[in-house]
Design a protein around this motif. Structure first.
Motif, PDB file in Angstrom:
ATOM      1  N   GLY A 113      -1.567  -6.601   2.735  1.00 20.54           N
ATOM      2  CA  GLY A 113      -0.456  -5.679   2.732  1.00 20.54           C
ATOM      3  C   GLY A 113      -0.069  -5.303   4.155  1.00 20.54           C
ATOM      4  O   GLY A 113      -0.682  -5.770   5.114  1.00 20.54           O
ATOM      5  N   GLN A 114       0.934  -4.448   4.258  1.00 16.87           N
ATOM      6  CA  GLN A 114       1.459  -4.080   5.578  1.00 16.87           C
ATOM      7  C   GLN A 114       0.685  -2.924   6.210  1.00 16.87           C
ATOM      8  O   GLN A 114       0.832  -2.661   7.401  1.00 16.87           O
ATOM      9  N   GLY A 115      -0.131  -2.238   5.430  1.00 17.32           N
ATOM     10  CA  GLY A 115      -0.947  -1.151   5.950  1.00 17.32           C
ATOM     11  C   GLY A 115      -0.332   0.216   5.722  1.00 17.32           C
ATOM     12  O   GLY A 115       0.893   0.353   5.631  1.00 17.32           O
ATOM     13  N   VAL A 161      -5.376   2.698  10.253  1.00 17.72           N
ATOM     14  CA  VAL A 161      -4.430   2.068   9.336  1.00 17.72           C
ATOM     15  C   VAL A 161      -5.262   1.332   8.283  1.00 17.72           C
ATOM     16  O   VAL A 161      -6.150   0.546   8.633  1.00 17.72           O
ATOM     17  N   TYR A 162      -4.986   1.599   7.036  1.00 13.76           N
ATOM     18  CA  TYR A 162      -5.741   1.009   5.930  1.00 13.76           C
ATOM     19  C   TYR A 162      -4.936  -0.129   5.323  1.00 13.76           C
ATOM     20  O   TYR A 162      -3.754   0.043   4.993  1.00 13.76           O
ATOM     21  N   TYR A 163      -5.588  -1.269   5.164  1.00 13.72           N
ATOM     22  CA  TYR A 163      -4.946  -2.466   4.652  1.00 13.72           C
ATOM     23  C   TYR A 163      -5.573  -2.885   3.327  1.00 13.72           C
ATOM     24  O   TYR A 163      -6.801  -2.883   3.168  1.00 13.72           O
ATOM     25  N   CYS A 164      -4.726  -3.284   2.415  1.00 17.17           N
ATOM     26  CA  CYS A 164      -5.139  -3.865   1.151  1.00 17.17           C
ATOM     27  C   CYS A 164      -5.174  -5.384   1.312  1.00 17.17           C
ATOM     28  O   CYS A 164      -4.310  -5.965   1.987  1.00 17.17           O
ATOM     29  N   GLU A 177       0.827  -1.202   0.000  1.00 20.59           N
ATOM     30  CA  GLU A 177       0.000   0.000   0.000  1.00 20.59           C
ATOM     31  C   GLU A 177       0.863   1.254   0.000  1.00 20.59           C
ATOM     32  O   GLU A 177       2.006   1.238   0.469  1.00 20.59           O
ATOM     33  N   SER A 178       0.295   2.332  -0.498  1.00 22.93           N
ATOM     34  CA  SER A 178       0.938   3.641  -0.450  1.00 22.93           C
ATOM     35  C   SER A 178      -0.133   4.712  -0.494  1.00 22.93           C
ATOM     36  O   SER A 178      -1.297   4.426  -0.812  1.00 22.93           O
ATOM     37  N   GLY A 179       0.264   5.937  -0.146  1.00 17.77           N
ATOM     38  CA  GLY A 179      -0.647   7.062  -0.290  1.00 17.77           C
ATOM     39  C   GLY A 179      -1.255   7.586   0.995  1.00 17.77           C
ATOM     40  O   GLY A 179      -2.002   8.568   0.968  1.00 17.77           O
ATOM     41  N   GLY A 180      -0.965   6.946   2.108  1.00 18.41           N
ATOM     42  CA  GLY A 180      -1.514   7.446   3.363  1.00 18.41           C
ATOM     43  C   GLY A 180      -0.876   8.761   3.767  1.00 18.41           C
ATOM     44  O   GLY A 180       0.100   9.218   3.166  1.00 18.41           O
TER      45      GLY A 180
END
Length: 127
Positions: free
Chosen positions: A118-120, A93-96, A6-9
């Motif tokens: 994903g790692q979040g 925390v957002y996870y894919c 993931e990216s973009g947080g």
């Protein structure tokens, strides 16, 4: 195996927007659906949105419907979550996640349906 990153947080003020991305690699041809989950401090991990890897079918949690949009780019093996009108309660925390077996949304909106994670990435919405 499928690997998810993931990216973009980040940090945004209430009412603002963020776009999260999830890049998939490995045996991506085996994916049937992908999803976003989120976990706030001290709370359980909750479903946010899901999308089937073929077709245009999507599904949203009621708390984000109308504000968040999930999309995918099969050619790039990426999934995105456009988050608009963000609220402090969206902080988490957002996870894919990805899975290979498909099924009804009632199943695909649960953590147990997904075997790749994903790692979040942290999303913080300030008031």
């Amino acid at each position: 195996q499928v690997q998810l990153v993931e990216s973009g947080g980040g940090l945004v003020q209430a009412g603002g927007s963020l776009r999260l991305s999830c890049a998939a690699s490995g045996r991506t041809f085996s994916m049937s659906a992908m999803a976003w989950f989120r976990q706030a401090p001290g709370k359980e991990r909750d479903f946010v949105a899901a999308i089937r890897w073929s077709g245009d079918s999507t599904y949203y949690a009621s708390s984000v419907k109308g504000r968040f949009t999930i999309s995918r780019d099969n050619a790039k093996n990426t999934m995105s979550l456009q988050m608009n009108s963000l609220k402090p309660e969206d902080t988490a925390v957002y996870y894919c996640a990805a899975e290979s077996y498909g099924g009804r949304w009632s199943i695909l909106s649960t953590q147990s349906a997904y075997h790749y994670w994903g790692q979040g990435t942290q999303v913080t919405v300030s008031s």
